[in-house]
Design a protein around this motif. Structure first.
Motif, PDB file in Angstrom:
ATOM      1  N   VAL A 162      40.790  31.673  32.611  1.00 27.91           N
ATOM      2  CA  VAL A 162      40.293  32.599  33.620  1.00 27.91           C
ATOM      3  C   VAL A 162      41.441  33.501  34.038  1.00 27.91           C
ATOM      4  N   GLY A 163      41.260  34.794  33.850  1.00 31.37           N
ATOM      5  CA  GLY A 163      42.312  35.740  34.191  1.00 31.37           C
ATOM      6  C   GLY A 163      42.458  35.915  35.678  1.00 31.37           C
ATOM      7  N   ALA A 164      43.427  36.745  36.072  1.00 40.08           N
ATOM      8  CA  ALA A 164      43.720  36.940  37.485  1.00 40.08           C
ATOM      9  C   ALA A 164      42.593  37.665  38.201  1.00 40.08           C
ATOM     10  N   LEU A 165      41.874  38.450  37.438  1.00 41.53           N
ATOM     11  CA  LEU A 165      40.863  39.287  38.085  1.00 41.53           C
ATOM     12  C   LEU A 165      39.497  38.601  38.155  1.00 41.53           C
ATOM     13  N   VAL A 166      39.462  37.333  37.756  1.00 34.49           N
ATOM     14  CA  VAL A 166      38.177  36.639  37.721  1.00 34.49           C
ATOM     15  C   VAL A 166      38.169  35.523  38.753  1.00 34.49           C
ATOM     16  N   GLN A 167      37.006  35.359  39.394  1.00 37.67           N
ATOM     17  CA  GLN A 167      36.933  34.372  40.453  1.00 37.67           C
ATOM     18  C   GLN A 167      35.628  33.615  40.260  1.00 37.67           C
ATOM     19  N   ILE A 168      35.691  32.278  40.302  1.00 35.80           N
ATOM     20  CA  ILE A 168      34.469  31.503  40.067  1.00 35.80           C
ATOM     21  C   ILE A 168      33.672  31.412  41.358  1.00 35.80           C
ATOM     22  N   LEU A 169      32.373  31.780  41.280  1.00 35.08           N
ATOM     23  CA  LEU A 169      31.542  31.829  42.492  1.00 35.08           C
ATOM     24  C   LEU A 169      30.745  30.554  42.684  1.00 35.08           C
ATOM     25  N   GLY A 170      30.398  29.888  41.584  1.00 38.39           N
ATOM     26  CA  GLY A 170      29.609  28.669  41.742  1.00 38.39           C
ATOM     27  C   GLY A 170      28.638  28.502  40.595  1.00 38.39           C
ATOM     28  N   VAL A 171      27.813  27.480  40.716  1.00 42.19           N
ATOM     29  CA  VAL A 171      26.876  27.151  39.641  1.00 42.19           C
ATOM     30  C   VAL A 171      25.470  27.219  40.210  1.00 42.19           C
ATOM     31  N   ASP A 172      24.565  27.903  39.531  1.00 46.03           N
ATOM     32  CA  ASP A 172      23.161  27.842  39.962  1.00 46.03           C
ATOM     33  C   ASP A 172      22.314  27.343  38.801  1.00 46.03           C
ATOM     34  N   GLN A 173      20.993  27.328  38.993  1.00 43.29           N
ATOM     35  CA  GLN A 173      20.136  26.702  37.979  1.00 43.29           C
ATOM     36  C   GLN A 173      20.168  27.442  36.651  1.00 43.29           C
ATOM     37  N   LEU A 174      20.616  28.710  36.677  1.00 47.38           N
ATOM     38  CA  LEU A 174      20.622  29.486  35.435  1.00 47.38           C
ATOM     39  C   LEU A 174      21.976  29.489  34.751  1.00 47.38           C
ATOM     40  N   GLY A 175      22.979  28.999  35.413  1.00 47.35           N
ATOM     41  CA  GLY A 175      24.292  29.013  34.780  1.00 47.35           C
ATOM     42  C   GLY A 175      25.390  29.126  35.825  1.00 47.35           C
ATOM     43  N   THR A 176      26.559  29.468  35.362  1.00 45.00           N
ATOM     44  CA  THR A 176      27.708  29.579  36.244  1.00 45.00           C
ATOM     45  C   THR A 176      27.944  31.043  36.592  1.00 45.00           C
ATOM     46  N   LEU A 177      28.161  31.320  37.872  1.00 41.04           N
ATOM     47  CA  LEU A 177      28.404  32.694  38.289  1.00 41.04           C
ATOM     48  C   LEU A 177      29.893  32.909  38.491  1.00 41.04           C
ATOM     49  N   VAL A 178      30.390  33.988  37.896  1.00 44.98           N
ATOM     50  CA  VAL A 178      31.795  34.328  38.135  1.00 44.98           C
ATOM     51  C   VAL A 178      31.868  35.780  38.562  1.00 44.98           C
ATOM     52  N   GLN A 179      32.806  36.057  39.455  1.00 43.59           N
ATOM     53  CA  GLN A 179      33.020  37.429  39.880  1.00 43.59           C
ATOM     54  C   GLN A 179      34.029  38.070  38.946  1.00 43.59           C
ATOM     55  N   VAL A 180      33.655  39.191  38.347  1.00 44.09           N
ATOM     56  CA  VAL A 180      34.526  39.847  37.375  1.00 44.09           C
ATOM     57  C   VAL A 180      34.837  41.243  37.886  1.00 44.09           C
ATOM     58  N   GLU A 181      36.095  41.620  37.841  1.00 45.01           N
ATOM     59  CA  GLU A 181      36.498  42.892  38.435  1.00 45.01           C
ATOM     60  C   GLU A 181      35.940  44.080  37.643  1.00 45.01           C
ATOM     61  N   ASN A 182      36.041  44.013  36.326  1.00 47.20           N
ATOM     62  CA  ASN A 182      35.518  45.110  35.511  1.00 47.20           C
ATOM     63  C   ASN A 182      35.122  44.580  34.139  1.00 47.20           C
ATOM     64  N   GLU A 183      34.618  45.443  33.336  1.00 50.30           N
ATOM     65  CA  GLU A 183      34.074  44.989  32.055  1.00 50.30           C
ATOM     66  C   GLU A 183      35.174  44.488  31.110  1.00 50.30           C
ATOM     67  N   ALA A 184      36.362  45.040  31.256  1.00 56.45           N
ATOM     68  CA  ALA A 184      37.464  44.605  30.391  1.00 56.45           C
ATOM     69  C   ALA A 184      37.799  43.148  30.667  1.00 56.45           C
ATOM     70  N   SER A 185      37.841  42.779  31.955  1.00 58.65           N
ATOM     71  CA  SER A 185      38.172  41.377  32.240  1.00 58.65           C
ATOM     72  C   SER A 185      37.037  40.458  31.822  1.00 58.65           C
ATOM     73  N   ALA A 186      35.774  40.978  31.836  1.00 59.59           N
ATOM     74  CA  ALA A 186      34.658  40.167  31.353  1.00 59.59           C
ATOM     75  C   ALA A 186      34.825  39.893  29.863  1.00 59.59           C
ATOM     76  N   ALA A 187      35.216  40.938  29.138  1.00 57.43           N
ATOM     77  CA  ALA A 187      35.398  40.772  27.692  1.00 57.43           C
ATOM     78  C   ALA A 187      36.502  39.760  27.413  1.00 57.43           C
ATOM     79  N   ALA A 188      37.595  39.821  28.177  1.00 57.99           N
ATOM     80  CA  ALA A 188      38.713  38.892  27.997  1.00 57.99           C
ATOM     81  C   ALA A 188      38.270  37.462  28.260  1.00 57.99           C
ATOM     82  N   LEU A 189      37.469  37.297  29.317  1.00 57.91           N
ATOM     83  CA  LEU A 189      36.996  35.961  29.666  1.00 57.91           C
ATOM     84  C   LEU A 189      36.148  35.378  28.532  1.00 57.91           C
ATOM     85  N   LEU A 190      35.219  36.207  28.011  1.00 60.20           N
ATOM     86  CA  LEU A 190      34.363  35.724  26.927  1.00 60.20           C
ATOM     87  C   LEU A 190      35.205  35.323  25.710  1.00 60.20           C
TER      88      LEU A 190
END
Ligand code: ATP
Ligand code: MG
Lengths: 332, 362
Positions: free
Chosen positions: A265-293
């Motif tokens: 998990v990079g610096a710009l990503v923050q874990i929000l929690g888990v719901d019935q559909l999956g895990t929610l994470v806060q991502v600053e921008n699309e680049a950090s989302a791509a890095a996380l994946l």
């Protein structure tokens, strides 16, 4: 004037190329309530524009002004180059309006209502009958076209209302929450219909609260909050802000372990929690989302779903109302 | 097509739409049936009561006309009093206004539809009117004028109903207000006339000279040696109905009655209800005598002729001597109807600048 001369004059006489809808600095108040403040927007011909805003933000008021029913206090409106205040007849000939309230002549059948509407647009009896049959087929009203509209269900009435807005094949369409009450199949066909009409050159303005749906069909969006249209800069800023992404894995514990591993998990990503559909994470921008994946896949987590938790429009909408509306928390 | 052809075509479209919406259906025919039954009963009873087979159908005819006016004014407000604001509530007004139909066509079309509906009552009463005419003694002029004026009065009620429904936003209020207007014209005028007339009493003086004593000659029937009293003055109050007769002119029943050409029998008495009402209303035009001098001594000296006093003018003389008032009333009514319709048109015009507080356009 006959029906053809009205339509010709409206369509071709003045504006050679239909220019769609142009609204500049329009305000309107009802007594002490200002429903609309300095709204500005354009809907080019051949496109679908979504009109988005919280309850009471002035969407219906704006559409009423475009539909030649209300005069703006200030500002100018042009529908294919015509002013609804000074040339309402010209505008009416080229504009179709679907109201948010369901209203239909209760004792008339859907077919008779469509035929009557056609006659109100100065079609001959035969033209109106032909057009009514076309629209009944188009909006799938066939099975209940001959029942009095008093007994129609909400969704059926909504389809009748849409068909009525299309009777005179208008070049400008104003739809106020057209999808409300429609079943999923009808929504899909509404979406296809609007895309097709836009492809044929209509300018379409759709207000709706079902943002996921607008995401799929709108070329552009106009955000209204407390009667003001959001500026392009505000929209851009809101669209770019941090947003929640949802991750679903076939192996939930593996995902949990990977997310807990330092470095994944990079610096710009923050874990929000888990719901019935999956895990929610806060991502600053699309680049950090791509890095996380990338990191998750490298760690061997079987990711089967990875994407924004809310659609583009909804994200922008929520962000805009959070920053302007006082009741943004309740909305959330 | 010319502009007026387009206007009329759209107008007729609204009329037919309105008629299909409001009055088609079983309940409407049941209502008409009940109405015909009532008129039938009334006709039969009148036929008995006025011995119409001897005296002619004037009484029956005039009463049926009034009955149609009564029923028309009772039913019409309920049918027309929510035609504009009811449509707005149902959401069908705005969808009509965005088409190529103008607000003028909508308001006028709704008025015509309401009028046609009221005229249906007249049409339903037609068999009985014909029956009354067959009984005889009803002049063509009476038939034509009373039917036309009745139709105009029904039109006025329809116009007021549609007009108020365009002016007020709540259907219930506009229906109630239409009923109040009908009541004010039909009953209010009578009450106002009676109250105002009696409230403005004036003192009338009469001076009498009485015969104190005389010698009566049996042979000639003449009196001689008449000793006269001094002037005996007495006063009493008289109501001034002559100031207020025009109030009655605003009553729709009076308009219909006064418009019909009077028909009188040989003794100068009216032969139908129209005549009776018209004589009553027109006699109110004459001012009361405020000063009267009766010299019974002179009369006695000349021998009572019976002509000099006693028999007043016959009803026919009163009728002929007064000003007809029906066209004043009818003009007032037509202005009222046209005025409310115009106001309604202004209130419902789109694009709307001002909305009545608390109403939405759609
Ligand atoms: N005729 C009117 N008189 C007074 N206030 C009005 C009138 N019409 C609208 N308003 C007010 O103007 C504001 C905007 O109303 P409008 O109907 O345009 O909202 P909207 O965006 O369509 O809301 P929704 O999403 O619920 O349909 C609201 O606060 C409403 O109460
Ligand atoms: Mg709305």
């Amino acid at each position: 004037m006959s029906v053809t001369t009205v339509f010709d004059a409206a369509g071709a006489g003045h504006a050679i190329v239909p220019s769609g809808i142009a609204v500049t600095g329009v305000s309107r108040s009802f007594g002490a309530v200002s429903a609309l403040l300095n709204a500005t927007l354009t809907v080019p011909a051949g496109s679908v524009t979504a009109l988005i805003g919280p309850n009471g933000s002035g969407k219906t008021t704006l559409l009423l002004m475009l539909a030649t029913l209300l005069t703006p206090d200030t500002g100018t409106i042009r529908i294919n180059g015509h002013d609804p205040v000074t040339e309402p007849e010209r505008v009416r000939a080229i504009m179709g309006w679907m109201p948010d309230t369901l209203g239909s002549w209760p004792s008339l059948s859907a077919r008779a209502a469509l035929q009557t509407t056609g006659r109100l647009y100065r079609m001959t009896r035969e033209q109106a009958a032909v057009r009514a049959d076309e629209l009944i087929a188009l909006t799938d009203l066939g099975d209940f076209a001959d029942r009095p509209s008093r007994v129609l269900s909400r969704g059926q009435k909504q389809r009748l209302s849409l068909a009525r807005a299309l009777v005179h094949s208008p070049g400008v369409l104003l739809l106020d929450e057209p999808a409300s009450g429609l079943d999923p199949a009808a929504r899909t066909s509404l979406r296809h219909l609007l895309r097709r009409l836009a492809g044929e050159g209509s300018a379409i303005l759709v207000s709706s609260h079902v943002l996921a749906e607008l995401d799929e069909m709108a070329d552009a969006a106009v955000y209204l909050a407390d009667g003001r249209t959001a500026s392009p800069e505000q929209v851009a800023a809101a669209g770019a802000s941090a947003r929640a992404w949802r991750i679903r894995s076939l192996d939930a514990p593996a995902l949990e372990r990977a997310l807990a591993t330092p470095g994944v998990v990079g610096a710009l990503v923050q874990i929000l929690g888990v719901d019935q559909l999956g895990t929610l994470v806060q991502v600053e921008n699309e680049a950090s989302a791509a890095a996380l994946l990338h990191n998750l896949v490298l760690s061997g987590v079987p990711v089967c779903d990875f994407g924004p938790a809310v659609g583009n429009l909804e994200h922008t909408f929520l962000d805009l109302t959070r920053s302007t509306g006082p009741d943004a928390e309740e909305m959330k | 097509m010319t502009d007026s052809r387009v206007f009329l075509a759209g107008l007729w479209l609204i009329v037919t739409l309105e008629l299909r919406q409001r009055v088609r259906g079983v309940s409407w025919y049941v209502l008409l049936g009940v109405f015909m039954l009532l008129v039938g009963i009334v006709t039969f009873l009148l036929w008995l009561a006025t011995s119409a087979w001897l005296s002619g159908g004037g009484g029956v005819f005039s009463t049926i006309i009034f009955f149609v006016l009564l029923l028309g004014t009772l039913v019409s407000p309920a049918l027309s009093g929510n035609s504009v604001n009811g449509d707005r509530d149902a959401g069908t007004l705005a969808t009509t206004q965005v088409t190529l139909i103008s607000t003028g066509q909508i308001v006028l079309g709704k008025f015509l539809a309401a009028w046609i509906t009221a005229l249906a009552f007249l049409a339903a009463a037609l068999p009985f009117l014909i029956f009354a005419v067959v009984l005889g003694e009803v002049s063509l002029a009476t038939i034509a004028v009373s039917v036309l004026v009745l139709a105009a009065e029904l039109g006025v009620i329809a116009a007021v109903g549609v007009g108020l429904s365009g002016i007020l936003t709540r259907p219930l209020f506009s229906i109630v207000l239409t009923y109040l207007v009908v009541a004010a014209l039909s009953l209010g005028t009578l009450i106002a006339f009676a109250l105002l007339g009696t409230a403005t009493q004036q003192q009338a003086t009469s001076v009498n000279y009485q015969v104190v004593s005389s010698t009566y000659d049996e042979q000639t029937g003449k009196q001689s040696n008449i000793v006269c009293s001094t002037a005996q003055t007495s006063t009493h109050n008289v109501p001034r109905f002559d100031y207020f007769w025009w109030i009655l002119a605003a009553n729709p029943y009076v308009v219909v009655a006064d418009a019909a050409p009077g028909s009188f029998d040989d003794g100068g008495h009216p032969t139908d209800l129209f005549g009776q009402i018209a004589v009553g209303v027109r006699s109110a035009q004459a001012p009361p005598k405020l000063y009267e001098e009766n010299n019974w001594c002179d009369e006695a000296a000349e021998g009572y002729s019976g002509q000099a006093y006693g028999l007043g003018p016959t009803p026919q003389e009163t009728y002929d001597g007064a000003v007809p008032s029906w066209f004043i009333g009818l003009t007032m009514h037509l202005l009222l109807g046209a005025g409310t319709l115009t106001w309604a048109w202004r209130r419902t015009r789109t694009p709307a600048l001002h909305l009545p507080a608390g109403s939405r356009i759609a």
